[in-house]
Every structure is written in structure tokens, then in C-alpha cells.
Design a protein around this motif. Structure first.
Motif, PDB file in Angstrom:
ATOM      1  N   UNK A 190      -7.118   0.074   5.007  1.00  0.00           N
ATOM      2  CA  UNK A 190      -6.579  -1.267   5.735  1.00  0.00           C
ATOM      3  C   UNK A 190      -6.331  -2.734   6.060  1.00  0.00           C
ATOM      4  N   UNK A 191      -7.507  -3.199   5.183  1.00  0.00           N
ATOM      5  CA  UNK A 191      -7.142  -4.662   5.269  1.00  0.00           C
ATOM      6  C   UNK A 191      -6.267  -4.873   4.234  1.00  0.00           C
ATOM      7  N   UNK A 192      -5.025  -4.226   3.452  1.00  0.00           N
ATOM      8  CA  UNK A 192      -4.060  -4.134   2.360  1.00  0.00           C
ATOM      9  C   UNK A 192      -3.642  -3.394   3.407  1.00  0.00           C
ATOM     10  N   UNK A 193      -3.154  -2.911   3.766  1.00  0.00           N
ATOM     11  CA  UNK A 193      -1.528  -2.374   4.779  1.00  0.00           C
ATOM     12  C   UNK A 193      -1.165  -4.205   5.884  1.00  0.00           C
ATOM     13  N   UNK A 194      -2.315  -4.540   6.014  1.00  0.00           N
ATOM     14  CA  UNK A 194      -2.546  -5.592   6.962  1.00  0.00           C
ATOM     15  C   UNK A 194      -2.185  -7.243   6.804  1.00  0.00           C
ATOM     16  N   UNK A 195      -2.661  -6.916   5.262  1.00  0.00           N
ATOM     17  CA  UNK A 195      -2.181  -8.143   4.840  1.00  0.00           C
ATOM     18  C   UNK A 195      -0.695  -7.616   4.138  1.00  0.00           C
ATOM     19  N   UNK A 196      -0.066  -6.391   3.218  1.00  0.00           N
ATOM     20  CA  UNK A 196       1.078  -6.689   2.803  1.00  0.00           C
ATOM     21  C   UNK A 196       2.020  -6.881   4.163  1.00  0.00           C
ATOM     22  N   UNK A 197       1.778  -6.062   4.851  1.00  0.00           N
ATOM     23  CA  UNK A 197       2.977  -5.992   6.267  1.00  0.00           C
ATOM     24  C   UNK A 197       3.321  -7.707   6.574  1.00  0.00           C
ATOM     25  N   UNK A 198       2.002  -8.708   6.484  1.00  0.00           N
ATOM     26  CA  UNK A 198       2.337  -9.755   6.642  1.00  0.00           C
ATOM     27  C   UNK A 198       3.594 -10.740   5.254  1.00  0.00           C
ATOM     28  N   UNK A 199       3.462 -10.025   5.212  1.00  0.00           N
ATOM     29  CA  UNK A 199       4.422 -11.026   3.715  1.00  0.00           C
ATOM     30  C   UNK A 199       5.959 -11.614   4.203  1.00  0.00           C
TER      31      UNK A 199
END
Length: 769
Positions: free
Chosen positions: A427-436
Motif C-alpha cells: 500500500x505504501x509503495x502504491x501511494x508513493x508511485x502514484x505521486x510521481x
């Protein structure tokens, strides 16, 4: 304390990472492979192969080749029994040497035995063949058209095999579905790329009995196949399984070199060795079957899958091999993967004038899993549901029943998915990569894929049983006789750990005999993730029988009931007076020289459901189930299309890990093959000709391409395996490609539907080509 009972560990060998029994020989180069083997008087064989994809043989002139000094024999189809062959006898369509037609570039036309390899190759150039060119068909969708040229002239069509199943009412489910999604996927021909190319040695003894030294994964099956095409009684054929430099399914079925070498040996009365060059390996050793798969899936408003219809078309190549069996496995996965109450499968295997294919690690499962797991992400995205949550919503739980009647025997589908999500920080990585930033030239993404696999072989052949023997010498030497074939995965070590655990002796002191059909029991061989489960049960039972005899004899020595004694650390003695324990050999010498007895045990694994399944009586193909989940992180250069796999977290159910390091190695090896399958590997054919038949052009991963891997062993201990172990050999490769595909889609917002996902496909999906 002196009189305190010995408190044994639960397991003293099982679950320990033991070094491989043959590891030292391999790393030092002491192990002798076929190409290291020279028999007295041995000749060297070479095969003349067709340069054409489809032609009639008008005439073969071997006179000049036969006259060459050093040539001892030249053979054509006229020198063979002309028995048609296929793995399924009812679908026999191939001859050892072509009689009238050649059907792919590389088809075997003639063969030579000579005193040196160089003379043999020179002789091939002197054989003159007059060909009449015939129309050819190269694409499997074209092959199914009524007007297409026939690959086999006597056939009504180019359909080599078809399969149709339906469980539940798919049409009714589609009628009531809230959403119906249809997507199309395509996979590639992946070459096995074994370090050792195909090779064999054949010789006849003075009685006319044939011995073939082979790299086979299936010694008894090969023995039967050789007997058939040579028209010999099976008792007149012996197969010696030599050390194998990689298998991956490539050594499942008889390679034509083996009967060709046998016919040359028969004619010359000398041993004959034939070995592939690397180019021959790429052109004739048979790659993975490529699939075109269309999935039509029905879903409720809540996101529950209620129906799935899979239509698969497969390039068979010129001849039948493992195509029908591979498709059957593909269908089994379609009907079992996720809680889908209504499933349908329509499969077509098409003859083409391409190199024919064979089984490859996963055996149809990587193909269908690439399609299913890619579509799972597509559907989740269309529904606005997190892909992991969508899978959990449709995941099977223990004791549920699949559409085809398989009872789910494990909770590991959910367990592996949840632990992988946690370890990968999903979940953390999904949210992180959505903000690129949208204009970033290098974009990262994360994707997951689940898998289902049998962890105990297949019942599709009507037989999935085996036997094993444990014999103990008068000096205490333990020998296991097992048909568990070593192809690099370490079954010798696993079998020694199982027997050593039971008998209380170190695994390194156990001798394994596993290579000679004159000695080892009948078995289907090493494939289908069956070896640890099937052969391990037989070895465990054999060792328990031998241990019971030992304890009975030791009881006489100690004047104690056998139940008061234990075996441990190479000794046998009273549990409550362990200081009185004696070496293992003392008991076996007592057995031989005082009691006049030998000590041995016989074990058997018997799967009564296998013949039922073949008869169609309702039992399911998979003896047990294993699940896994892989989560991949990638970085995509949107300007070049290059994909770098950064990390893969892999959580897999293996039952009890007999040898954890070996399990990790199997999973890592499968993942590496899966990354190649996803990104770089694929046989390139143009009008039937292989255009990348070398490691310069066929791109397997180098060490710099291998991603970081975190292997998580999930041990589901509610199963019937040896010490609760299941098979692990194929799991690693199955979900890797779709996990990477889903990660790429997450990174760039575009979907790649076909393998391999090369840079040009990435750029095309981004609209940059």
C-alpha cells in the motif's frame, strides 16, 4: 544428566539447509557428463537436417558419404523401423528419420557415424537430397483456416488436438453479470537454454540388448519410447541417466538423437555418441509452447467473479509432443484459479511448419497465469478496486470446491498474498508511485501476481505412483534406491534428509542409486513438481520399515522393547540411558553375524485417484495445491522503453521446507527464468527459420540483470507429504511475468498484452513509435 531421557529435537535433519550431495563434484568439475564420456571403440554421430520448412523427399544419395574414409555407417529412414512416434501413442505423427516429407527446418533426414566428429560433419555435406518444395504455414491462426496448406498431408485439418470443457452454466452467468470484460494475450516461445546441450550414447551388447546413456528426466518413459520405435521388447532396453546439466522440461520426452544413435550403433556394432551444437539446440531442442489466449470474464457489481471463458490457441509446430498435456494443465488452472463458479475452456493446438515444442517449467501454467493475472489487474482498474483487494475478494479458502470439483486443501492463497503485501509494503509503495511527476523520464511501478500449482504431480497419465528401497549393509552403509531424477534441483539431498531423519544417520553418509532402469523402480520421472512429494513419501515409508527392523534387532541387544529405543546422530540406544547407545554399524553387524539377517525397507506412494481421473470418474488432476504471490517493482525509462526490475518479493507455500536453502534456490532460479520470459526471451522465427539461434541473439539474463529477491517460505503443514513437504520446482516462474507486466502498467499507465515486453512494445504502448 546421566539418567535423564534424551530430549530429541522435533526434527534433526528436516528443515536444515544441507549442502547438495553432488555439489562438490559439480563445482570442482569432477562430475562426468555425456560429453565427458568415451567408451571403447566409440563412434561419433551427426544428423543431416532439413534446410526447408516443408518439402517432399524425392531421393537421397548417400554414396559419397559412405565412401569417405572414417565413415562407418550412413542411415536413412530405410534403415529404421518406420514406427510413428508421439508422447501420446494415439497421436503418433513423427518418424525417427523422415521418410517422404520434411515439415520444419531441422527435421531429421539422415545420420552418419564416423571415427571423429569432424569426419561425421564432413560426411553430412556429401549426402545429396533432392527436395520438392511444398506450401508451408507458419502462423497458428493461419493454420486453422480451411484453405491453409496441410502440414500433415493425410490430415483433414491442421488441428493437432482440441479440448473443450465447461463447469457450471457460463452462459447464464454472463447473462446476469453486471460487467463482462474480454481481453486478449499472447506468450512467446521460450527456449530452455540448458547449460548442457542435448546428447546421448547408444550401444548394443553381444546379446542384442540396447543401453542408452541419456540426460533424460524420465528414464522409464524413455525406455518405453525407445523400445517402441526400435521394435524391441522393453526388457531389451536399458536407460542409464547420466548427470544432467539442466532440464526444465526439455528432457521429458525422447529426443530423436537417442533412437538415431541406437540405429547407428546397431548397424556399426559400436557405441555411438551424438551431441547437439548450440545452434542445433536452439533450432531443434523444442521450446515452450506459445499461446494466444482470450479471456472473457463476468463480474458482479461488488467485484465477485462469476464466470470465466478461456479460449486458447497454441502453436504445436510440425509434430505432437507435450502439447495436449500442457493444454490440459492450462485448463485445470483455468477451472481452479480463484473462486469462479462457472468456467469454460476451448483450446486448439495447431500444426505449423515451425520447430515443434515441448514441456517447460510450469507446463502451460505460466501462459494461462500471465493472461489471468494480467486481466485481474485490468478488471480491478476498471472497477476502481485495489488489485490486491480484488484478489482477496475472489481468493479460495480451505474446503471450498472449485468449478471442476477440486476441494481446496490449503489456506495458502490468502496467506501468501497477505505476507507478500506486508513484506513489499504494497500500500505504501502504491501511494508513493502514484505521486510521481507526470513528466518524469524514469517511472517506477509496483505490481503483483498470484499463482496456483500442483505440488504433487499430475494424474493426467492415469498413474502417479512410485516405490523406493532402503538397504543397510552389515557395516551400516545406508543406500536409497529411488527413481527421483537429479536434474539440478537436489532430490538426492532431499531423499537423504528424509531417510536420515527417520533412521537417525547423517544425510552425507547415505548413498543414492537413482540412475539405472535395471535397478530403480518404475516411475514417471522428474516433472510436475512431483519429486519431493511422490518420491519422498516412498523413501520415508521405506526408511520407516528399515528403522523398525533395526529397533527390533537393537531391542534384542539391549534386552529392551523397541519402543524404548531411538535412532539419533548415527547411534541407536535407550532414550533414558543414552550413554549406552551404540554406533549404527554395531546393530547392523549384530543383525548380519548374530541374527543372520539383513536390514532393508520398501516404501510406496500410491495415488488411487490417478486411474479414476483418466477414466473420467470425477477425481481432480491435482493431488494437492500450492499457492504463491510475487510482487515486482520496476523502473521504466519512457524515452527508451527499457525496463529494469528492481526487486521481487516472492511468498510461496512449499509445505514443510525439507532443505530451506534448496527451496530458496529453486524459487530464485524460477524467478530469474520468469524475468527473462517477461522481458527478453523469445525464439524469433521467419518463415520457419530460427533467426536467433545463439546466446548472442537470444537474450537470457546476465548477472547484472538479476533483481534483488526476497524469498518468503510459507509452510502449510496440513498436507500428506513427507514430513508435510510439497513440491516447489515450478512455482517460481509461474507468476513472475504477470507481476512484472502489472508493475509496468502501474508505472506507465499502459498495458502490454504480449510477451516478451521488449522496449519497442513499451514505446508503442506509450504512443512513441
Amino acid at each position: 544428566m546421566k539418567n535423564e531421557p534424551l530430549q530429541a529435537e522435533k526434527h534433526w535433519l528436516i528443515g536444515k539447509s544441507e549442502p547438495k550431495i553432488d555439489g562438490y563434484q559439480k563445482v570442482t568439475g569432477d562430475l562426468r557428463y555425456i560429453d565427458d564420456t568415451v567408451l571403447p571403440g566409440m563412434l561419433y554421430g551427426a544428423i543431416l537436417r532439413s534446410p526447408h520448412s516443408h518439402a517432399r523427399i524425392r531421393k537421397i544419395d548417400t554414396g559419397k558419404a559412405e565412401a569417405l574414409k572414417g565413415v562407418r555407417a550412413v542411415i536413412t529412414a530405410a534403415d529404421t523401423e518406420k514406427v510413428k512416434f508421439s508422447f501420446r501413442p494415439e497421436q503418433a505423427d513423427n518418424l525417427v528419420l523422415c521418410d517422404e516429407y520434411v515439415r520444419f527446418i531441422g527435421d531429421e533426414v539422415a545420420a552418419v557415424a564416423a571415427e571423429t566428429p569432424e569426419i561425421a560433419e564432413q560426411a553430412l555435406e556429401l549426402i545429396e537430397v533432392d527436395y520438392e518444395m511444398l506450401p508451408a504455414v507458419y502462423h497458428y491462426q493461419d493454420a486453422l483456416k480451411e484453405e491453409s496448406a496441410r502440414v500433415h498431408q493425410e490430415a483433414d485439418s491442421n488441428i493437432a488436438h482440441e479440448m473443450h470443457t465447461e463447469y457450471g452454466d457460463v452462459e447464464a452467468a454472463f447473462a446476469k453479470a453486471a460487467y463482462i470484460y474480454e481481453d486478449h494475450f499472447e506468450t512467446s516461445k521460450q527456449a530452455h537454454c540448458c547449460l548442457e546441450t542435448r546428447a546421448c550414447i547408444a550401444e548394443f551388447d553381444q546379446s542384442g540388448r540396447l543401453t542408452v546413456r541419456s540426460q533424460t528426466q524420465t528414464p522409464h518413459t524413455l525406455r518405453k519410447e525407445l523400445a517402441m520405435v526400435l521394435n524391441l521388447p522393453i526388457s531389451q532396453v536399458r536407460v542409464i541417466r547420466m548427470p544432467v546439466g539442466g532440464g526444465f522440461g526439455n528432457r521429458l520426452v525422447m529426443d530423436m538423437k537417442e533412437p538415431i544413435a541406437a540405429f547407428l550403433a546397431k548397424k556399426t556394432k559400436k557405441p555411438v555418441r551424438i551431441s547437439n551444437s548450440r545452434q542445433e539446440e536452439f533450432m531443434t531442442a523444442r521450446p515452450r509452447y506459445p499461446y494466444q489466449i482470450t479471456l472473457k470474464t463476468a463480474v458482479t457489481k461488488e467485484g465477485e467473479i462469476i464466470a470465466r471463458h478461456c479460449t486458447a490457441t497454441v502453436d504445436n509446430g510440425a509434430y505432437n509432443d507435450k502439447g495436449p498435456n500442457t493444454m490440459s494443465y492450462c485448463e485445470n488452472v483455468n477451472s481452479c484459479f480463484y473462486r469462479v463458479p462457472n468456467t469454460k475452456f476451448d483450446g486448439y493446438i495447431a500444426y505449423t511448419n515451425n520447430q515443434y515444442c515441448t514441456g517447460f517449467r510450469g507446463f502451460g501454467n505460466p501462459q494461462i497465469t500471465f493472461a489471468i493475472e494480467s486481466q485481474m489487474d485490468l478488471i480491478a482498474d476498471r472497477l476502481g478496486i485495489d488489485p490486491a483487494r480484488f484478489r482477496l475478494l475472489n481468493a479460495h479458502s480451505r474446503d471450498e470446491v472449485t468449478s471442476s470439483g477440486k476441494i481446496i486443501d490449503t489456506e495458502s492463497m490468502r496467506d501468501t498474498l497477505e505476507v507478500a503485501m506486508e513484506k513489499a509494503r504494497w500500500q505504501e509503495k502504491r501511494e508513493l508511485y502514484a505521486k510521481q511527476p507526470e513528466n518524469a523520464t524514469k517511472r517506477r511501478g509496483i505490481g503483483l501476481a498470484c499463482m496456483l500449482q500442483s505440488g504433487g504431480g499430475s494424474r493426467g497419465y492415469g498413474f502417479n505412483s512410485t516405490e523406493a528401497f532402503v538397504k543397510i549393509s552389515e557395516e551400516g552403509q545406508v543406500t536409497i534406491i529411488t527413481p527421483a531424477v537429479e536434474i539440478g534441483q537436489g532430490p538426492q539431498t532431499a531423499m537423504a534428509q528424509i531417510a536420515g531423519e527417520v533412521l537417525g544417520v547423517p544425510s552425507r553418509s547415505i548413498h543414492i542409486i537413482d540412475h539405472d532402469t535395471d535397478i530403480i523402480p518404475f516411475d514417471l520421472g522428474t516433472w510436475g513438481s512431483r519429486t519431493t512429494f511422490v518420491n519422498g513419501i516412498a523413501v520415508q515409508e521405506a526408511a520407516e520399515q528399515a528403522r523398525n527392523e533395526l529397533l527390533e534387532l537393537a531391542g534384542k541387544m539391549f534386552a529392551l522393547p523397541p519402543a524404548d529405543l531411538i535412532c539419533r546422530d548415527g547411534k541407536i540406544g535407550p532414550a533414558d540411558q543414552w550413554e549406552k547407545a551404540v554406533d549404527f554399524a554395531e546393530v547392523t553387524r549384530y543383525a548380519a553375524y548374530t541374527e543372520g539377517r539383513t536390514v532393508s525397507g520398501k516404501g510406496r506412494f500410491f495415488d488411487p485417484e490417478a486411474p479414476k481421473f483418466k477414466r473420467g470418474e470425477g477425481s481432480h488432476n491435482f493431488p494437492n495445491l500450492v499457492y504463491g504471490c510475487q510482487i515486482a517493482e520496476v523502473e521504466v525509462d519512457v524515452e527508451t522503453g527499457q525496463v529494469k526490475v528492481l526487486n521481487i518479493v516472492a511468498a510461496h507455500d512449499v509445505g514443510k521446507a525439507i532443505n530451506p536453502k534448496a527451496v530458496e534456490g529453486q524459487l530464485e532460479g524460477g524467478i530469474i527464468q520468469g524475468v527473462g520470459y517477461a522481458l527478453t526471451e523469445g525464439v524469433v522465427e521467419q518463415e520457419g527459420r530460427n533467426r536467433n539461434p545463439s546466446f548472442l541473439d537470444y537474450k537470457i539474463l546476465s548477472s547484472s540483470d538479476i533483481p534483488e529477491m526476497e524469498i518468503i517460505i510459507v509452510e502449510d503443514l496440513e498436507n500428506k507429504g513427507p514430513f508435510k513437504a510439497k513440491g516447489v520446482g515450478e512455482q517460481g516462474i509461474v507468476p513472475t511475468a504477470p507481476a512484472i507486466a502489472n508493475a509496468i502498467s502501474n508505472a506507465i499507465g499502459a498495458r502490454i498484452y504480449d510477451l516478451p515486453m521488449k522496449p519497442e512494445k513499451i514505446l508503442s504502448a506509450l504512443g512513441r513509435l
